[in-house]
Design a protein around this motif. Structure first.
Motif, PDB file in Angstrom:
ATOM      1  N   ALA A   7      -0.194  -6.476   6.029  1.00 59.51           N
ATOM      2  CA  ALA A   7      -1.327  -6.384   5.109  1.00 59.51           C
ATOM      3  C   ALA A   7      -1.836  -7.771   4.727  1.00 59.51           C
ATOM      4  O   ALA A   7      -3.053  -8.010   4.671  1.00 59.51           O
ATOM      5  N   ASP A   8      -0.911  -8.705   4.480  1.00 57.99           N
ATOM      6  CA  ASP A   8      -1.306 -10.068   4.130  1.00 57.99           C
ATOM      7  C   ASP A   8      -2.080 -10.727   5.267  1.00 57.99           C
ATOM      8  O   ASP A   8      -3.121 -11.358   5.047  1.00 57.99           O
ATOM      9  N   GLU A   9      -1.608 -10.572   6.489  1.00 66.54           N
ATOM     10  CA  GLU A   9      -2.289 -11.178   7.636  1.00 66.54           C
ATOM     11  C   GLU A   9      -3.674 -10.571   7.853  1.00 66.54           C
ATOM     12  O   GLU A   9      -4.616 -11.275   8.204  1.00 66.54           O
ATOM     13  N   ILE A  10      -3.799  -9.277   7.652  1.00 75.16           N
ATOM     14  CA  ILE A  10      -5.114  -8.630   7.778  1.00 75.16           C
ATOM     15  C   ILE A  10      -6.076  -9.218   6.761  1.00 75.16           C
ATOM     16  O   ILE A  10      -7.226  -9.542   7.071  1.00 75.16           O
ATOM     17  N   GLY A  11      -5.606  -9.377   5.521  1.00 73.84           N
ATOM     18  CA  GLY A  11      -6.434  -9.970   4.480  1.00 73.84           C
ATOM     19  C   GLY A  11      -6.834 -11.398   4.808  1.00 73.84           C
ATOM     20  O   GLY A  11      -7.959 -11.829   4.540  1.00 73.84           O
ATOM     21  N   ARG A  12      -5.937 -12.160   5.407  1.00 74.00           N
ATOM     22  CA  ARG A  12      -6.224 -13.555   5.778  1.00 74.00           C
ATOM     23  C   ARG A  12      -7.243 -13.641   6.906  1.00 74.00           C
ATOM     24  O   ARG A  12      -7.878 -14.679   7.092  1.00 74.00           O
ATOM     25  N   LEU A  13      -7.402 -12.563   7.671  1.00 75.05           N
ATOM     26  CA  LEU A  13      -8.397 -12.527   8.741  1.00 75.05           C
ATOM     27  C   LEU A  13      -9.798 -12.235   8.212  1.00 75.05           C
ATOM     28  O   LEU A  13     -10.752 -12.158   8.989  1.00 75.05           O
ATOM     29  N   GLY A  14      -9.911 -12.056   6.902  1.00 78.95           N
ATOM     30  CA  GLY A  14     -11.218 -11.796   6.312  1.00 78.95           C
ATOM     31  C   GLY A  14     -11.574 -10.327   6.229  1.00 78.95           C
ATOM     32  O   GLY A  14     -12.704  -9.968   5.906  1.00 78.95           O
ATOM     33  N   LEU A  15     -10.617  -9.469   6.507  1.00 77.24           N
ATOM     34  CA  LEU A  15     -10.831  -8.026   6.399  1.00 77.24           C
ATOM     35  C   LEU A  15     -10.260  -7.535   5.076  1.00 77.24           C
ATOM     36  O   LEU A  15      -9.375  -8.156   4.499  1.00 77.24           O
ATOM     37  N   ALA A  16     -10.765  -6.410   4.605  1.00 81.74           N
ATOM     38  CA  ALA A  16     -10.243  -5.819   3.372  1.00 81.74           C
ATOM     39  C   ALA A  16      -8.972  -5.052   3.695  1.00 81.74           C
ATOM     40  O   ALA A  16      -8.994  -4.118   4.505  1.00 81.74           O
ATOM     41  N   ALA A  17      -7.860  -5.449   3.067  1.00 86.63           N
ATOM     42  CA  ALA A  17      -6.569  -4.803   3.300  1.00 86.63           C
ATOM     43  C   ALA A  17      -6.059  -4.194   2.004  1.00 86.63           C
ATOM     44  O   ALA A  17      -6.188  -4.776   0.936  1.00 86.63           O
ATOM     45  N   LEU A  18      -5.480  -3.017   2.125  1.00 83.32           N
ATOM     46  CA  LEU A  18      -4.849  -2.334   0.999  1.00 83.32           C
ATOM     47  C   LEU A  18      -3.428  -1.995   1.424  1.00 83.32           C
ATOM     48  O   LEU A  18      -3.220  -1.354   2.457  1.00 83.32           O
ATOM     49  N   LEU A  19      -2.465  -2.443   0.645  1.00 86.13           N
ATOM     50  CA  LEU A  19      -1.051  -2.154   0.894  1.00 86.13           C
ATOM     51  C   LEU A  19      -0.596  -1.110  -0.113  1.00 86.13           C
ATOM     52  O   LEU A  19      -0.748  -1.305  -1.317  1.00 86.13           O
ATOM     53  N   ILE A  20      -0.072   0.013   0.382  1.00 83.20           N
ATOM     54  CA  ILE A  20       0.376   1.099  -0.490  1.00 83.20           C
ATOM     55  C   ILE A  20       1.865   1.348  -0.267  1.00 83.20           C
ATOM     56  O   ILE A  20       2.315   1.507   0.871  1.00 83.20           O
ATOM     57  N   ASP A  21       2.611   1.397  -1.353  1.00 90.51           N
ATOM     58  CA  ASP A  21       4.039   1.723  -1.279  1.00 90.51           C
ATOM     59  C   ASP A  21       4.205   3.220  -1.513  1.00 90.51           C
ATOM     60  O   ASP A  21       4.092   3.703  -2.628  1.00 90.51           O
ATOM     61  N   ALA A  22       4.458   3.954  -0.434  1.00 92.01           N
ATOM     62  CA  ALA A  22       4.614   5.408  -0.514  1.00 92.01           C
ATOM     63  C   ALA A  22       6.049   5.838  -0.239  1.00 92.01           C
ATOM     64  O   ALA A  22       6.302   6.979   0.133  1.00 92.01           O
ATOM     65  N   ASP A  23       7.005   4.934  -0.443  1.00 90.48           N
ATOM     66  CA  ASP A  23       8.410   5.247  -0.203  1.00 90.48           C
ATOM     67  C   ASP A  23       8.982   5.972  -1.419  1.00 90.48           C
ATOM     68  O   ASP A  23       9.107   5.390  -2.491  1.00 90.48           O
ATOM     69  N   VAL A  24       9.328   7.241  -1.246  1.00 92.55           N
ATOM     70  CA  VAL A  24       9.828   8.044  -2.370  1.00 92.55           C
ATOM     71  C   VAL A  24      11.321   7.839  -2.618  1.00 92.55           C
ATOM     72  O   VAL A  24      11.856   8.344  -3.606  1.00 92.55           O
ATOM     73  N   TYR A  25      11.994   7.105  -1.749  1.00 97.08           N
ATOM     74  CA  TYR A  25      13.428   6.870  -1.920  1.00 97.08           C
ATOM     75  C   TYR A  25      13.739   5.500  -2.496  1.00 97.08           C
ATOM     76  O   TYR A  25      14.753   5.319  -3.151  1.00 97.08           O
ATOM     77  N   GLY A  26      12.920   4.527  -2.234  1.00 96.85           N
ATOM     78  CA  GLY A  26      13.196   3.183  -2.707  1.00 96.85           C
ATOM     79  C   GLY A  26      11.981   2.288  -2.593  1.00 96.85           C
ATOM     80  O   GLY A  26      11.920   1.413  -1.730  1.00 96.85           O
ATOM     81  N   ALA A  27      10.995   2.507  -3.447  1.00 94.10           N
ATOM     82  CA  ALA A  27       9.775   1.697  -3.429  1.00 94.10           C
ATOM     83  C   ALA A  27      10.115   0.263  -3.832  1.00 94.10           C
ATOM     84  O   ALA A  27      10.606   0.026  -4.929  1.00 94.10           O
ATOM     85  N   THR A  28       9.873  -0.689  -2.923  1.00 94.10           N
ATOM     86  CA  THR A  28      10.237  -2.078  -3.211  1.00 94.10           C
ATOM     87  C   THR A  28       9.109  -3.075  -2.978  1.00 94.10           C
ATOM     88  O   THR A  28       9.336  -4.282  -3.075  1.00 94.10           O
ATOM     89  N   VAL A  29       7.914  -2.610  -2.680  1.00 95.03           N
ATOM     90  CA  VAL A  29       6.804  -3.542  -2.444  1.00 95.03           C
ATOM     91  C   VAL A  29       6.549  -4.394  -3.683  1.00 95.03           C
ATOM     92  O   VAL A  29       6.381  -5.610  -3.593  1.00 95.03           O
TER      93      VAL A  29
END
Length: 196
Positions: free
Chosen positions: A31-53
């Motif tokens: 997600a970070d690299e996509i954002g650095r390329l000038g594109l809009a990036a959204l990172l979503i933490d959908a881990d129901v067992y251990g969300a760590t983002v």
């Protein structure tokens, strides 16, 4: 009067079987690299067992994040502006929607609400990268009850919606065995996205 074309962003799910290291690291980095390329990036933490983002990025993990987006989606109040308001804006090109801070809050992430939130995410970002849980079991004992929450429903909804699925595994004998079995389980789900 012609309307502006709506964006249909790409959903990239990062998944791996139990014990697979680096799912969150890969999702955050991608997600970070996509954002650095000038594109809009959204990172979503959908881990129901251990969300760590959130912890990985040093964010307050008690922010409402994905659970709040699901509540708003269930009430049909979620749009791009509302979703953006729930996100952390880390860089001009990167937003982050944190996960549930406590694993016990998994019932807040219902599959139908996840689907609605991902539809909104597609319109908000060029690429939405999702860190999701490892378990693919369909909670068969609950399958007769369509109202009962299913812990793995969020992961299954994310994988079904994803355009691209990045699979992470461990390069040791046990990890490879788990990965081979997990890939067979993925094939049984007959997912529409490309697996990479």
């Amino acid at each position: 009067e012609p309307t502006a074309p709506t964006r249909r962003g790409t959903l990239v799910a990062v998944w791996g079987p139990t014990g697979a290291p680096g799912r969150t690291t890969l999702a955050v980095t991608l997600a970070d690299e996509i954002g650095r390329l000038g594109l809009a990036a959204l990172l979503i933490d959908a881990d129901v067992y251990g969300a760590t983002v959130a912890a990985t990025l040093g964010l307050l993990d008690d922010s409402p994040g994905l659970a709040a987006a699901c509540r708003q989606a269930a009430a049909t109040r979620l749009d791009a502006d509302a979703l953006a308001a729930l996100c952390w804006q880390l860089t001009p090109g990167l937003r982050v929607l944190t996960g549930v801070p406590l694993a016990a809050r998994w019932p807040e992430l219902r599959p139908a609400a996840i689907d609605s939130a991902l539809t909104v995410a597609r319109g908000m970002a060029d690429f939405t990268v999702l860190d999701c849980g490892f378990n693919l079991e369909a909670d068969e004992e609950l399958s007769f009850d369509t109202i009962a929450p299913r812990r793995n429903g969020a992961t299954l909804a994310v994988l079904a919606a994803a355009d691209v699925l990045m699979v992470v595994g461990s390069a040791d004998p046990i990890g490879m065995q788990r990965l081979v079995r997990a890939l067979a389980d993925l094939r049984e789900l007959d997912l529409p996205g490309a697996v990479g």
